[in-house]
Write a protein that holds these residues in place. Structure first.
Motif, PDB file in Angstrom:
ATOM      1  N   ASP A 101      38.245  54.790  37.489  1.00  0.00           N
ATOM      2  CA  ASP A 101      38.687  53.945  36.382  1.00  0.00           C
ATOM      3  C   ASP A 101      38.995  52.530  36.832  1.00  0.00           C
ATOM      4  O   ASP A 101      38.936  51.603  36.027  1.00  0.00           O
ATOM      5  N   ALA A 102      39.317  52.369  38.110  1.00  0.00           N
ATOM      6  CA  ALA A 102      39.594  51.045  38.663  1.00  0.00           C
ATOM      7  C   ALA A 102      39.573  51.155  40.182  1.00  0.00           C
ATOM      8  O   ALA A 102      39.729  52.241  40.746  1.00  0.00           O
ATOM      9  N   VAL A 103      39.392  50.014  40.833  1.00  0.00           N
ATOM     10  CA  VAL A 103      39.427  49.930  42.295  1.00  0.00           C
ATOM     11  C   VAL A 103      40.331  48.763  42.655  1.00  0.00           C
ATOM     12  O   VAL A 103      40.159  47.659  42.139  1.00  0.00           O
ATOM     13  N   PHE A 104      41.289  49.019  43.542  1.00  0.00           N
ATOM     14  CA  PHE A 104      42.250  48.002  43.964  1.00  0.00           C
ATOM     15  C   PHE A 104      42.205  47.849  45.479  1.00  0.00           C
ATOM     16  O   PHE A 104      42.107  48.838  46.202  1.00  0.00           O
ATOM     17  N   ASP A 105      42.311  46.611  45.939  1.00  0.00           N
ATOM     18  CA  ASP A 105      42.354  46.308  47.364  1.00  0.00           C
ATOM     19  C   ASP A 105      43.807  46.395  47.836  1.00  0.00           C
ATOM     20  O   ASP A 105      44.678  45.758  47.251  1.00  0.00           O
ATOM     21  N   LYS A 106      44.044  47.171  48.885  1.00  0.00           N
ATOM     22  CA  LYS A 106      45.413  47.333  49.408  1.00  0.00           C
ATOM     23  C   LYS A 106      46.025  46.013  49.842  1.00  0.00           C
ATOM     24  O   LYS A 106      47.230  45.836  49.749  1.00  0.00           O
ATOM     25  N   SER A 107      45.201  45.113  50.339  1.00  0.00           N
ATOM     26  CA  SER A 107      45.747  43.891  50.923  1.00  0.00           C
ATOM     27  C   SER A 107      46.167  42.854  49.895  1.00  0.00           C
ATOM     28  O   SER A 107      47.065  42.057  50.171  1.00  0.00           O
ATOM     29  N   ASN A 108      45.577  42.862  48.696  1.00  0.00           N
ATOM     30  CA  ASN A 108      45.946  41.799  47.755  1.00  0.00           C
ATOM     31  C   ASN A 108      45.948  42.198  46.281  1.00  0.00           C
ATOM     32  O   ASN A 108      46.048  41.326  45.422  1.00  0.00           O
ATOM     33  N   GLU A 109      45.855  43.493  45.983  1.00  0.00           N
ATOM     34  CA  GLU A 109      45.859  43.913  44.579  1.00  0.00           C
ATOM     35  C   GLU A 109      46.898  44.985  44.256  1.00  0.00           C
ATOM     36  O   GLU A 109      46.758  45.714  43.279  1.00  0.00           O
ATOM     37  N   ILE A 110      47.953  45.055  45.042  1.00  0.00           N
ATOM     38  CA  ILE A 110      49.021  46.023  44.767  1.00  0.00           C
ATOM     39  C   ILE A 110      49.686  45.720  43.432  1.00  0.00           C
ATOM     40  O   ILE A 110      49.982  46.630  42.654  1.00  0.00           O
ATOM     41  N   ASP A 111      49.913  44.436  43.136  1.00  0.00           N
ATOM     42  CA  ASP A 111      50.515  44.072  41.850  1.00  0.00           C
ATOM     43  C   ASP A 111      49.626  44.510  40.690  1.00  0.00           C
ATOM     44  O   ASP A 111      50.125  44.964  39.657  1.00  0.00           O
ATOM     45  N   ALA A 112      48.327  44.398  40.849  1.00  0.00           N
ATOM     46  CA  ALA A 112      47.406  44.840  39.801  1.00  0.00           C
ATOM     47  C   ALA A 112      47.480  46.356  39.624  1.00  0.00           C
ATOM     48  O   ALA A 112      47.426  46.858  38.493  1.00  0.00           O
ATOM     49  N   LEU A 113      47.631  47.098  40.725  1.00  0.00           N
ATOM     50  CA  LEU A 113      47.813  48.546  40.632  1.00  0.00           C
ATOM     51  C   LEU A 113      49.102  48.869  39.885  1.00  0.00           C
ATOM     52  O   LEU A 113      49.121  49.739  39.010  1.00  0.00           O
ATOM     53  N   LEU A 114      50.182  48.173  40.213  1.00  0.00           N
ATOM     54  CA  LEU A 114      51.453  48.398  39.523  1.00  0.00           C
ATOM     55  C   LEU A 114      51.318  48.108  38.033  1.00  0.00           C
ATOM     56  O   LEU A 114      51.794  48.889  37.194  1.00  0.00           O
ATOM     57  N   ASP A 115      50.660  47.013  37.690  1.00  0.00           N
ATOM     58  CA  ASP A 115      50.434  46.681  36.279  1.00  0.00           C
ATOM     59  C   ASP A 115      49.632  47.774  35.587  1.00  0.00           C
ATOM     60  O   ASP A 115      49.927  48.154  34.446  1.00  0.00           O
ATOM     61  N   TYR A 116      48.627  48.287  36.258  1.00  0.00           N
ATOM     62  CA  TYR A 116      47.792  49.361  35.713  1.00  0.00           C
ATOM     63  C   TYR A 116      48.657  50.592  35.424  1.00  0.00           C
ATOM     64  O   TYR A 116      48.551  51.201  34.354  1.00  0.00           O
TER      65      TYR A 116
END
Length: 128
Positions: A102-117
């Motif tokens: 459903d989505a792919v997040f980069d550990k190094s710079n997309e943690i905030d996007a994962l939290l928002d998701y």
């Protein structure tokens, strides 16, 4: 709504930090975790009614996250599977999406996007 989440991550430090962060900031309850492809696939397929979100790393102690994604392709529509990896290249993102991530997040710079998701899905306002 609490988002029941299963983690497939082989690094214990990352796993514990993620569990704590998700619980504190995103209304996520971790219902289990695995460090290998086989363990993750078995739990997710045998416990289909016990999770809302699976967060999967691509590189695991044994096997890989692509196998976990493949095992979840027949999940219920409201169940989400996302990838969290240091190897979120365009090609790898494409491979993950082909396996119905459903989505792919980069550990190094997309943690905030994962939290928002996670917040979005926990609130029940996400599109399914």
């Amino acid at each position: 709504m609490v988002l029941r989440t299963y983690l497939v991550e082989d690094n214990p430090v990352i796993r514990e930090n993620l569990i704590d962060t998700l619980a504190e900031l995103a209304n996520v309850k971790t219902v289990g975790a695995a460090g290998s492809e086989g363990e993750g696939c078995r739990w997710l397929t045998r416990n289909g009614d016990k999770w809302d979100l699976a967060i999967v790393d691509l590189f695991l102690k044994e096997g890989n996250g692509l196998g976990v994604l493949a095992s979840c392709m027949d999940r219920r529509p409201q169940q989400k599977v996302v990838v969290l990896s240091n190897y979120a290249t365009p090609e790898m993102r494409s491979r993950c999406m082909a396996l119905k991530a459903d989505a792919v997040f980069d550990k190094s710079n997309e943690i905030d996007a994962l939290l928002d998701y996670c917040v979005l899905h926990a609130s029940g306002t996400a599109r399914h």
